[in-house]
Design a protein around this motif. Structure first.
Motif, PDB file in Angstrom:
ATOM      1  N   SER A  40     -24.291  -3.588   0.179  1.00  0.00           N
ATOM      2  CA  SER A  40     -23.660  -2.193  -0.120  1.00  0.00           C
ATOM      3  C   SER A  40     -22.953  -2.202  -1.633  1.00  0.00           C
ATOM      4  O   SER A  40     -22.896  -1.138  -2.117  1.00  0.00           O
ATOM      5  CB  SER A  40     -22.727  -1.917   0.863  1.00  0.00           C
ATOM      6  OG  SER A  40     -21.467  -2.678   1.166  1.00  0.00           O
ATOM      7  N   LYS A  84     -23.736   0.028  -4.777  1.00  0.00           N
ATOM      8  CA  LYS A  84     -22.739   0.799  -5.225  1.00  0.00           C
ATOM      9  C   LYS A  84     -22.513   0.637  -6.776  1.00  0.00           C
ATOM     10  O   LYS A  84     -22.553   1.931  -7.532  1.00  0.00           O
ATOM     11  CB  LYS A  84     -21.402   0.521  -4.606  1.00  0.00           C
ATOM     12  CG  LYS A  84     -20.238   1.467  -5.265  1.00  0.00           C
ATOM     13  CD  LYS A  84     -19.161   1.341  -4.548  1.00  0.00           C
ATOM     14  CE  LYS A  84     -18.064   2.420  -4.550  1.00  0.00           C
ATOM     15  NZ  LYS A  84     -16.885   2.275  -3.565  1.00  0.00           N
ATOM     16  N   VAL A 125     -25.518   5.537  -1.240  1.00  0.00           N
ATOM     17  CA  VAL A 125     -24.612   4.514  -0.970  1.00  0.00           C
ATOM     18  C   VAL A 125     -24.224   4.395   0.566  1.00  0.00           C
ATOM     19  O   VAL A 125     -24.277   3.263   1.175  1.00  0.00           O
ATOM     20  CB  VAL A 125     -23.330   4.222  -1.663  1.00  0.00           C
ATOM     21  CG1 VAL A 125     -22.539   3.225  -1.459  1.00  0.00           C
ATOM     22  CG2 VAL A 125     -23.643   4.154  -3.316  1.00  0.00           C
ATOM     23  N   THR A 155     -27.131   3.475   2.761  1.00  0.00           N
ATOM     24  CA  THR A 155     -27.417   2.048   2.857  1.00  0.00           C
ATOM     25  C   THR A 155     -26.234   1.133   3.527  1.00  0.00           C
ATOM     26  O   THR A 155     -26.588   0.313   4.240  1.00  0.00           O
ATOM     27  CB  THR A 155     -27.388   1.472   1.323  1.00  0.00           C
ATOM     28  OG1 THR A 155     -28.100   2.102   0.483  1.00  0.00           O
ATOM     29  CG2 THR A 155     -27.703  -0.034   1.379  1.00  0.00           C
ATOM     30  N   ARG A 156     -24.954   1.636   3.392  1.00  0.00           N
ATOM     31  CA  ARG A 156     -24.177   0.819   4.067  1.00  0.00           C
ATOM     32  C   ARG A 156     -24.495   0.864   5.799  1.00  0.00           C
ATOM     33  O   ARG A 156     -24.372  -0.022   6.599  1.00  0.00           O
ATOM     34  CB  ARG A 156     -22.827   1.511   3.748  1.00  0.00           C
ATOM     35  CG  ARG A 156     -21.722   0.708   4.403  1.00  0.00           C
ATOM     36  CD  ARG A 156     -20.249   1.006   3.876  1.00  0.00           C
ATOM     37  NE  ARG A 156     -20.165   0.755   2.552  1.00  0.00           N
ATOM     38  CZ  ARG A 156     -19.817   1.709   1.475  1.00  0.00           C
ATOM     39  NH1 ARG A 156     -19.833   3.021   1.854  1.00  0.00           N
ATOM     40  NH2 ARG A 156     -19.753   1.411   0.318  1.00  0.00           N
TER      41      ARG A 156
END
Length: 149
Positions: free
Chosen positions: A60, A64, A80, A83-84
């Motif tokens: 992550s 970012k 972002v 994805t996290r």
């Protein structure tokens, strides 16, 4: 000028963090999500991240950093966060979390009734053998808004 591919960046990550192994589920996710990114910019973020992380990469954080390089109309904070969230869903739960789940399940099943077990059976077609799964099903059928014929 050589074109950098996502596979080049995967190999680079394996070289920069030799003790780190990309898990199969995460590999599929990154192939899907990161394969579409600007690979030269992603490579720059990976290299920069190596200076901050010795043992294993933080996916992550790399994403970012990539988002900070790309205009927000192309990639935003939503990606972002996605994805996290994807990473969290791919990470198995710990032994401690399993133990906590076991304690919760036993508390949930302490006073389970035959009627609740019948409702579980009506809900999912059988009564699970796993105490954890059974506890989740019992919790569901105990909700006042749940009705079964």
């Amino acid at each position: 000028m050589t074109t950098i591919t996502w596979m080049d960046n995967r190999v680079l990550m394996e070289q920069l963090w030799p003790k780190w192994k990309l898990e199969p589920v995460m590999s599929i996710l990154l192939n899907e999500k990161w394969g579409q990114l600007h690979q030269d910019k992603l490579q720059s973020c990976i290299r920069q991240h190596r200076l901050a992380r010795d043992f294993k990469p933080e996916i992550s954080a790399i994403h970012k950093a990539y988002c900070a390089l790309i205009p927000q109309n192309l990639v935003g904070e939503r990606e972002v966060e996605q994805t996290r969230n994807d990473l969290e869903r791919c990470t198995p739960i710990s032994a401690k979390e399993f133990a906590e789940w076991d304690v919760w399940a036993e508390a949930m099943l302490k006073n389970v009734t035959n009627e609740e077990l019948k409702r579980v059976n009506d809900f999912i077609g059988h009564v699970p053998e796993s105490r954890r799964i059974l506890a989740v099903a019992v919790e569901h059928v105990r909700k006042p808004s749940v009705r079964y014929a």
